[in-house]
Design an enzyme around this catalytic site. Sequence first.
Site, mmCIF file in Angstrom:
data_model
loop_
_atom_site.group_PDB
_atom_site.id
_atom_site.type_symbol
_atom_site.label_atom_id
_atom_site.label_comp_id
_atom_site.label_asym_id
_atom_site.label_seq_id
_atom_site.Cartn_x
_atom_site.Cartn_y
_atom_site.Cartn_z
ATOM 1 N N THR A 342 6.381 -4.011 6.145
ATOM 2 C CA THR A 342 4.987 -4.108 6.574
ATOM 3 C C THR A 342 4.959 -4.173 8.101
ATOM 4 O OG1 THR A 342 5.033 -6.513 6.260
ATOM 5 C CG2 THR A 342 4.083 -5.189 4.487
ATOM 6 N N GLU A 343 3.851 -3.730 8.665
ATOM 7 C CA GLU A 343 3.793 -3.483 10.102
ATOM 8 C C GLU A 343 3.999 -4.695 11.008
ATOM 9 O OE1 GLU A 343 -0.587 -3.255 8.672
ATOM 10 O OE2 GLU A 343 1.407 -2.806 7.914
ATOM 11 N N PRO A 344 3.683 -5.940 10.585
ATOM 12 C CA PRO A 344 3.893 -7.028 11.547
ATOM 13 C C PRO A 344 5.348 -7.403 11.759
ATOM 14 C CG PRO A 344 3.067 -7.907 9.485
ATOM 15 C CD PRO A 344 2.977 -6.407 9.390
ATOM 16 N N GLY A 345 6.283 -6.729 11.064
ATOM 17 C CA GLY A 345 7.690 -6.979 11.359
ATOM 18 C C GLY A 345 8.582 -7.271 10.168
#
Length: 669
Positions: A342-345
Amino acid sequence: MDGSFYHPFPTVTRSVERDKIVTAREAVRLIRRGDTVATSGFVGIGFAEEIAIALEELFFDTRESDDGPRDLTLVYAGGQGDGNSKGLNHLAQEGLVRRVIGGHWGLVPGLQRMAIQGQIEAYNLPQGVISQLFRDIAAHRPAHLSTIGIGTFVDPRHGGGKLNSRTTEDLVSLTSVGEIECLLYKTFPIDVAIVRGTTADASGNITMEKEALTLEALSIAMAARNSGGIVIAQVERIADANSLNPRQVKIPGILVDCVVVANPENHWQTFAQPYSAAFASEFRVGASSIKAIELNERKIIARRAAFELMANSVVNLGIGMPEGLASVANEEHVLDLFTMTTEPGVIGGIPAGGLNFGAASNTQAIIDQPYQFDFYDGGGLDIAFLGLAQADREGNLNVSKFGPKLAGAGGFINISQSAKKVVFVGTFSAGGLHVVAADGQLNIVHNGNCQKFVDAVEHRTFSGKHATERGQHVLYITERCVFALRPQGLELVEIAPGVDVQKDIIAHMQFAPLISGKLKLMDERIFRDTPMGLRSILLGMRLADRFSLDAEKNLFFINFEGHDVATSEDVHAIREEVERRLGSLATKTHAVVNYDNFSLRPEVLDEYSAMVVTLADRFYSGVTRYTTSGFLRMKLGDALKGRQVAPYIYESSETPKEPAHSAASGVVL
């Protein structure tokens, strides 16, 4: 910001007290009128709620005297709110904020309203771009150069990310490097950074051992420090000086000016959960923690989308409808075949949903958000599954703005533009849709009141033209049909069993899609409330293709390499296939079985062993079986031995064949 391309970055930091541990009220008093404030957070993860509350209270207490924080410019990457009153909703006060540069607006209805009504200057830039912009600000670069946003509403030719008529300054400009079109996102000084961690020492060193994500906190802190601004950090506890493990320090004390110890109720790990040890990677959880979903339109869409998964691929799941894919993948026992991100890390593991979105269990790694977007932007994603809110004849997609509703793009633009393959998932229509799946078919009881396939999208979050120019593979999956992006526009390529093309699809679209040749039927297993056998499909071999009879040599070859037996249905399917192949033979045959990388779930071990004994007695004169897995040889061998069957399983196909065994002496499928 004065609108010029280049700008000076101050080199002298503001004066603050040497004692860095202060109250939230004391910290926010350092925020001046007109400051540019950057905040870290993703939904509720990593958001400094205590400081936001204090800033809101200080504004109300000082607005009559006009001697407090006012006319702020707010900058943030990921959406930070609960859709109600928490997070950045605290700052949605007329007079407190003058300008907002945000990546996602859907969780901050207060700021949404101010943007739509023209009370503030408002920009929506890609989430990844903003997170990377903080690093460029820290490095005193004049702008961030990127191809992200070309052809979307962020492109200056389509609005430059401006959300209302009050917003006039150009933050994005078009340029080129060689023959490649690029966008320049202008940098600007950060006066105040507000970040969050778990533990701080007296020197201001910050660790994040209980945080679900690290986000862009370090980049924001560096940006403020090198802009001559201040850094305010919220934590839940204080440690002695020089007592923290330096390898766990995520924000060095040299960057931090103020440390605020939050009240526990304002330092939840997410906006839905005070603390999860699994989200903090203290331990791993069982796959049973993912809840199964009922067979409704959401699950139908997720099931069809799951057929696009690829073994050994890197995958992104967006928020909302794509979250159902994790549940389906878990039910089908395929989570181990690919890496979800997922994009937040988040790298690997099981992503959470709802107000926990962004957190994950059983992760392989948690990295800073700007670096995750570096990976995404550079083509690191093999496939992305994102929401489908509105699509048009050219394949453009809108998920960011619908009339008075402002959702914002979030990481959608970065992800959809950069993934090698992108799959948009969503219902065919919205508002009152009711469908029923049974016996392998779809029955549309009631269509939604709102059409989602329109002649032209209101806000272009994804450019179909730009995707086709780059040769990107794009699908649009609904509960009743599947579209593919072609150079000429959207083409209808699949329909659900039981669906009429004209009555159930074209009649509810504002344009006629392309149709070439005979339409393919969506797999009928999608519409049955039983496992689909997805693991075998993803591993690239149908069950029927695993069996081969050499009649001349009287040998029956079975290739179970990479096959997974996880359910009673899997056991039953094998029994049926063997019976179909050998049931009409007059004599028994010798079986040769490849068990390499074969997976047999503990819950069906006894049932599988019983089937082996039955088939051996009926069909086999002897057997040679092999696997390189010592664990499987031991596990399956013990199970067969318990049924008075000789547990011979060789290590390789090169092992000399033993004499043929009778069923009574023990053979194994």
